[in-house]
Design an enzyme around this catalytic site. Structure first.
Site, PDB file in Angstrom:
ATOM      1  N   THR A  22       0.840  -1.196   0.000  1.00  0.00           N
ATOM      2  CA  THR A  22       0.000   0.000   0.000  1.00  0.00           C
ATOM      3  C   THR A  22       0.872   1.241   0.000  1.00  0.00           C
ATOM      4  O   THR A  22       2.048   1.206   0.358  1.00  0.00           O
ATOM      5  CB  THR A  22      -0.878   0.071   1.253  1.00  0.00           C
ATOM      6  OG1 THR A  22      -0.041   0.212   2.416  1.00  0.00           O
ATOM      7  CG2 THR A  22      -1.757  -1.150   1.401  1.00  0.00           C
ATOM      8  N   ASP A  23       0.280   2.359  -0.380  1.00  0.00           N
ATOM      9  CA  ASP A  23       0.887   3.642  -0.079  1.00  0.00           C
ATOM     10  C   ASP A  23       0.753   3.851   1.432  1.00  0.00           C
ATOM     11  O   ASP A  23      -0.046   3.200   2.099  1.00  0.00           O
ATOM     12  CB  ASP A  23       0.192   4.755  -0.861  1.00  0.00           C
ATOM     13  CG  ASP A  23       1.098   5.951  -1.106  1.00  0.00           C
ATOM     14  OD1 ASP A  23       2.080   6.109  -0.357  1.00  0.00           O
ATOM     15  OD2 ASP A  23       0.823   6.728  -2.030  1.00  0.00           O
ATOM     16  N   TRP A  24       1.529   4.781   1.963  1.00  0.00           N
ATOM     17  CA  TRP A  24       1.639   4.937   3.415  1.00  0.00           C
ATOM     18  C   TRP A  24       0.308   5.407   4.028  1.00  0.00           C
ATOM     19  O   TRP A  24      -0.273   6.388   3.610  1.00  0.00           O
ATOM     20  CB  TRP A  24       2.756   5.919   3.738  1.00  0.00           C
ATOM     21  CG  TRP A  24       4.099   5.300   3.933  1.00  0.00           C
ATOM     22  CD1 TRP A  24       4.971   5.545   4.959  1.00  0.00           C
ATOM     23  CD2 TRP A  24       4.763   4.323   3.111  1.00  0.00           C
ATOM     24  NE1 TRP A  24       6.123   4.789   4.817  1.00  0.00           N
ATOM     25  CE2 TRP A  24       6.020   4.032   3.697  1.00  0.00           C
ATOM     26  CE3 TRP A  24       4.412   3.662   1.941  1.00  0.00           C
ATOM     27  CZ2 TRP A  24       6.914   3.117   3.157  1.00  0.00           C
ATOM     28  CZ3 TRP A  24       5.305   2.740   1.393  1.00  0.00           C
ATOM     29  CH2 TRP A  24       6.537   2.479   1.999  1.00  0.00           C
TER      30      TRP A  24
END
Length: 876
Positions: free
Chosen positions: A735-737
């Protein structure tokens, strides 16, 4: 000394300068003012000294230094007559910048703050010189889109007035655009005396030196635009559907030049455009077309008498116009010459697979080749090509049948047919292709969303609800380590079956930094300043993988203390992604990738969170600078060659991002991009498909946003059916953060790694009865998160699966000292029979477990397997 510039730095700076020079695009050169023969110039605009090397946010780089445009000109022997004016302006600029920075110094979200914006004052009087140069600078970055306002997409009144008067005052006048993407160029019409316009772009740490080499003719400009520059922002078909929470992609496949060419909208500067000091003659020498590929031999001659230079040859194909929407033409291949001296020639060879000319038929749910006549075009921009061949396909060919796994509930596409008809062409080679000579239709074997496989050695009472579970019994690998897997002594499935729920969760969630700087973009203890790392399990000999940001270079702390030693390692700030695409030079971009890989090895970084490669759907995209182009073929090939360069090194990898439809920063964490199926498959998926198949990246990062109602990070159709079943991607997905997607859904969908690791409790609660978490004093632990929607911190008490209930059978001991946040509730708990007092500081709470163990162990195992495959590639 530790501050001495290393040989690696010197070599990479030289490469960065080469890339910067090839990225600069000469947009206008009236009277052949450039290159400059007289090096006495008057320089204006704050961008002269505050030259923007790249955008803000995670795309930033911590380099040793930046050569601004003023320094670069002086380094090349230019005399700047306006130096005193620039010095005074610089003092004022620094005051304003310091005040801006002071406001952000204690903000944990400073990385995502808007870029500093400074507005030039009016120039009172001009200094004497033959040539006047004005620098227009703009910066943008993560979390904020650009705006069609003065001072952003458009010039301020002062900038316009200054340029008008400068162009009237000086014999020669030049505007340098130090910008990360497309901007309004209507000032060209309002300044008829203006001679030259140069798109500098944002070229990293060597910007000034590269600009000087172009201006004095040391290097002839060879950059070509990777976007269409329109006369007006309203000319873009996206201008009415950009920046809102649920943008509808009404333009469908007609993105960028595909729209301008198909609907007869004249751009100011077309896709692929760029002038040179040299002149080139392009002639196609040989053409051959069959059912497998198009083959071309193209001769390029530098016909100028004085200047050396490079030319980028571009190949487009016009497909038959049928009931399936097709653009007037598509870019299908390109190549750049070496530096050709006057009258020198070079022959470029092109090979285009016929299957690359496929279109997506939404009615059939298939990729097809449409019947009819195709035109092959060769030239040096999308508006400057010649038809060099044509061929006719007798019947429709169904290449590949797929499922509609990403189809929107209602297709928003309104642009369905271009207005520019194809003209019949004669006098060029003509070929006949027959449908019977193509292979049979390919059918994809898809994994079922309802299926899950769980590996079991000795385990009962498995969690999970609602799916069709297959249990595979494997050998007991208790006591074995990942080293045993690497040595071939244990199968990965056997090893995975031996891991506890906590160990599995520690693998599929990143490891949050133990320090304070773990909110956004900085969450690694192993490499200070790196973006994050995976979990390590010492008892199983599973090491952590370190990830660093920065499509324009590695973003880590350049100086830090370790074991009472000062570590110094400055990264190279390369040109931004858009500038790299403007080189149109695959081999050069591959060299940049290799140089980035060299720094990764030196710094201890395993995975680079790049290339960024979302499509420039609209010129106001705040993060467009990180990405390559409006065109999926240019974007995909640039990403592939940069990936090849990095991964030519052993045991390091890249992470393509952001998958998928992350074409704006506004509402990026929760917004829903509504995209038609054809546009998804031909534009927004196509560039990733090219990069994956040509570059074989080790990892991919899913985007924050939703596409057609589903978060990308939790989209089974995207991450499993398309990415793995259709494209056969073998790597890991993260995932993105701080993704807003449900972590349980992400695990099942095929998102293997949740970064930076803030949802471990949610996964533990979903897979087992997970009790309350306490701090060292026995107080209930408080989890502090930043709510990206509300833009504020929120606190959560970590009771997890435990529910206070007087009839429950679970008892937990809780510290409730004088400063406890629970004190207001203790009296009610006691009266309700839910708590007993033990002493002045402790109570026993009675409760039960929440009935929520609905995550299958197999989903955790599937993700952990992909994470461990990555660890094995990078660490063993």
């Amino acid at each position: 000394m530790e501050n001495d510039i290393s040989q690696r730095e010197l070599e990479n700076q030289e490469l960065a300068k080469t890339a910067a020079e090839e990225a600069i695009v000469l947009l206008q050169n009236k009277k052949q003012v450039l290159p400059l023969r007289n090096k006495t110039v008057a320089l204006y605009g704050h961008g002269a000294f505050a030259t923007v090397k790249g955008g803000t946010g995670s795309g930033d780089v911590n380099q040793r230094s930046v050569v601004n445009i003023m320094q670069g000109l002086e380094n090349k022997g230019f005399t700047i007559t306006s130096k005193s004016w620039l010095t005074r302006l610089q003092r004022f600029y620094q005051q304003e910048k310091s005040a801006h920075d002071d406001k952000l110094k204690d903000d944990p979200m400073a990385l995502l703050a808007p870029a500093f914006n400074f507005k030039d004052p009016e120039v009172a009087e001009f200094e004497d010189a033959t040539t006047g140069i004005y620098v227009i600078s703009r910066s943008s970055g993560e979390n904020y889109d650009r705006r069609n306002h003065k001072g952003d997409f458009r010039l301020t009144d002062n900038e316009l007035s200054n340029i008008q008067r400068m162009s009237e005052y000086y014999t020669n006048s030049i505007v340098l655009l130090n910008v990360g993407g497309v901007m309004d160029t209507s000032f060209i019409d309002k300044c008829p005396m203006l001679d030259s316009v140069v798109l500098v772009s944002q070229l990293g740490m060597t910007t000034g030196d590269a600009v000087a080499d172009i201006l004095d003719g040391t290097k002839s400009p060879s950059g070509k635009l990777s976007d269409t520059w329109a006369y007006s922002y309203q000319d873009y078909p996206t201008s009415e559907n950009f920046g809102m929470s649920n943008p509808e992609y009404v333009e469908g496949i007609f993105v960028g030049y595909r729209y301008f060419d198909s609907f007869n909208v004249k751009p100011r500067f077309e896709f692929g455009y760029g002038l040179s000091y040299a002149n080139f003659f392009i002639k196609t020498a040989k053409v051959n077309v069959n059912e497998k590929r198009i083959r071309l031999q193209v001769n390029v001659e530098n016909t100028s008498e004085q200047f050396s230079g490079q030319e980028s040859v571009q190949v487009y194909v016009s497909k038959p116009q049928t009931d399936i929407p097709v653009p007037y033409q598509d870019l299908v291949e390109y190549s750049k010459t070496t530096n050709l001296r006057p009258h020198a020639q070079q022959t470029l060879e092109f090979e285009v697979p016929i299957n690359d000319l496929r279109v997506f038929d939404t009615k059939l749910g298939a990729y097809v080749l449409v019947p009819g006549t195709y035109l092959v075009r060769v030239g040096n921009s999308s508006r400057k090509t010649d038809v060099v061949a044509s061929f006719k396909l007798d019947e429709k060919v169904i290449l590949e049948k797929v499922e509609d796994v990403l189809k929107p509930r209602v297709d928003p596409t309104t642009l369905l047919k271009g207005l520019v008809p194809l003209k019949q062409v004669s006098g060029v080679p003509f070929f006949i292709l027959k449908a019977v000579n193509f292979p049979e239709t390919k059918f994809i074997q898809y994994q079922e969303k309802s299926d899950v496989t769980t590996f079991v050695a000795e385990r009962e009472n498995l969690p999970g609800k609602g799916l069709d579970q297959v249990i595979e019994h494997v050998r007991n690998a208790e006591g074995k380590t990942l080293k045993d897997v690497a040595n071939g002594d244990v199968e990965l499935a056997e090893f995975i079956a031996s891991l506890s729920e906590r160990e599995l969760v520690d693998l599929v969630e990143g490891q949050m930094s133990s320090g304070e700087n773990n909110m956004v973009g900085i969450s690694s203890d192993l490499v200070p300043g790196a973006a994050g790392q995976t979990g390590k399990i010492n008892s199983k000999r599973i090491p952590a993988v370190v990830m660093a940001d920065g499509p324009a270079g590695i973003r880590v702390d350049p100086v830090y203390e370790r074991n009472q030693q000062t570590i110094t390692h400055y990264a190279t700030a390369f040109p931004i992604g858009t500038a790299l695409a403007q080189t149109w030079n695959k081999d050069l971009v591959e060299k940049v990738g290799f140089a980035v890989g060299t720094e990764m090895k030196e710094f201890g970084v395993d995975l680079w969170l790049a290339p960024g490669m979302n499509i420039h759907r609209d010129p106001l995209g705040g993060r467009n600078f990180e990405y390559f182009a409006e065109d999926p073929y240019l974007s995909g090939t640039m990403a592939a060659f940069e990936t090849r360069g990095v991964q030519a090194h052993d045991k390091i990898g890249v992470t393509l991002k952001h998958f998928i439809g992350n074409n704006q920063e506004s509402f990026r964490n929760f917004g829903n991009s509504v995209i038609g199926e054809q546009a998804l498959r031909e534009i927004y998926l196509r560039n990733f498909e090219i990069a994956i198949k040509l570059g074989q990246p080790m990892a991919i990062m899913s985007s924050y946003n939703r596409v057609n109602g589903i978060f990308s990070a939790a989209n089974f159709g995207l991450l499993t059916n398309i990415l793995r079943d259709e494209w056969h991607f073998k790597g890991a997905v993260m995932t993105d953060w701080f993704s807003a997607a449900n972590p349980k859904e992400s695990m099942h969908a095929g998102n293997d790694l949740i970064m930076p690791g803030s949802s471990k409790s949610e996964l533990m609660s979903a897979v087992t009865d997970f009790g309350p978490e306490f701090d060292a004093q026995g107080n209930i632990k408080i989890k502090k998160d930043y709510d990206l929607l509300k833009k504020q911190f929120v606190e959560t008490e970590m009771w997890n699966d435990f529910i206070v209930d007087p009839d429950g059978e679970v008892i937990v001991k809780v510290h409730v000292g004088s400063d406890s946040r629970l004190n207001d509730r203790v009296k009610n708990w006691i009266y309700g029979g839910e708590a007993q007092v033990i002493d002045d500081e402790h109570i026993l709470l009675t409760g039960k477990w929440e009935d929520n163990n609905d995550l299958y162990l197999g989903d955790l195992q599937k993700s952990a397997i992909n994470v461990l495959k990555l660890v094995l590639q990078l660490k063993f």
